[in-house]
Scaffold this motif. Structure first.
Motif, PDB file in Angstrom:
ATOM      1  N   HIS A   5      38.785  37.150  41.077  1.00 14.74           N
ATOM      2  CA  HIS A   5      39.010  36.000  40.202  1.00 14.74           C
ATOM      3  C   HIS A   5      39.584  36.487  38.877  1.00 14.74           C
ATOM      4  O   HIS A   5      40.468  35.863  38.309  1.00 14.74           O
ATOM      5  N   HIS A   6      39.035  37.603  38.391  1.00 15.40           N
ATOM      6  CA  HIS A   6      39.559  38.229  37.183  1.00 15.40           C
ATOM      7  C   HIS A   6      39.529  39.742  37.376  1.00 15.40           C
ATOM      8  O   HIS A   6      38.519  40.292  37.829  1.00 15.40           O
ATOM      9  N   ASN A  16      34.494  39.369  38.743  1.00 12.71           N
ATOM     10  CA  ASN A  16      35.002  40.126  37.592  1.00 12.71           C
ATOM     11  C   ASN A  16      35.087  41.592  37.981  1.00 12.71           C
ATOM     12  O   ASN A  16      34.063  42.221  38.222  1.00 12.71           O
ATOM     13  N   GLU A  65      48.173  35.700  37.033  1.00 11.94           N
ATOM     14  CA  GLU A  65      47.452  35.206  35.855  1.00 11.94           C
ATOM     15  C   GLU A  65      46.018  35.727  35.778  1.00 11.94           C
ATOM     16  O   GLU A  65      45.398  35.646  34.718  1.00 11.94           O
ATOM     17  N   ASN A  66      45.497  36.265  36.875  1.00 12.75           N
ATOM     18  CA  ASN A  66      44.110  36.737  36.892  1.00 12.75           C
ATOM     19  C   ASN A  66      43.977  38.213  36.518  1.00 12.75           C
ATOM     20  O   ASN A  66      42.889  38.774  36.576  1.00 12.75           O
TER      21      ASN A  66
END
Length: 194
Positions: A69-70, A49, A92-93
């Protein structure tokens, strides 16, 4: 010496009104080299994150996303964020949020916080507060990456060196400096929470 106040949203609104890419992020050889050095400085290949403060038009955001990942990318300029969203539309992340740093920060934990070419827009007092707020957003072993232009810019409340020295002063008993480099134009420091 006169103390300068933090630059506010209207300053950046004027900058982006004059030019869609005011710092030539997409075309500058300096920026391309600095982005490469920034990504190489990251101690981990992947971050669960991550938070990017001051993403501007999303050039570095798109590169950084490959290691996350994000990724939450933030900026004070809605116009800049609109460009960043277009640049990263297939990722999309990545999420984007309009935030007025340092007064507004997400209520979350991040194992990477990147602040590149942003902190010198803050007054010394606001930067000190921001340092402690960001520290609280890190889990154990979380990292903060600082990247800043070094030459003096008359509009800016601080220099890149002042920003990095202040961070060291506030955090050297709580975080470890795990990477540092500098050129004539910029410096990069990576700090990890004990």
């Amino acid at each position: 010496m006169e103390k300068k106040e933090t630059l506010k949203a209207d300053y950046f609104a004027d900058v982006y009104a004059a030019n869609d890419d005011p710092w030539n992020f997409e075309t500058s050889a300096y920026e391309a080299q600095k982005y490469s050095a920034t990504l190489q400085a990251l101690p981990r290949n992947q971050y669960r994150n991550a938070l990017e403060i001051g993403c501007s038009i999303g050039v570095l955001t798109k590169m950084l996303a490959e290691k996350c990942h994000h990724l939450l990318a933030t900026d004070i300029s809605e116009k800049a964020l609109d460009f960043a969203k277009i640049k990263c539309k297939d990722l999309e992340n990545v999420n984007f949020q309009l935030l007025h740093f340092p007064d507004e920060l997400p209520n979350d934990q991040f194992n990477l916080i990147l602040i590149s070419e942003v902190a010198y827009y803050l007054s010394a007092e606001d930067w000190k507060k921001a340092i402690h707020k960001m520290y609280e957003m890190l889990p154990e072993k979380g990292e903060i990456v600082l990247v800043h232009w070094l030459p003096v810019v008359p509009d800016y409340p601080q220099t890149g060196n002042q920003v990095h020295y202040a961070f060291r002063k506030e955090m050297e008993s709580k975080m470890e400096n795990v990477f540092k480099t500098r050129t004539d134009q910029y410096r990069i420091d990576v700090w990890r929470k004990f």
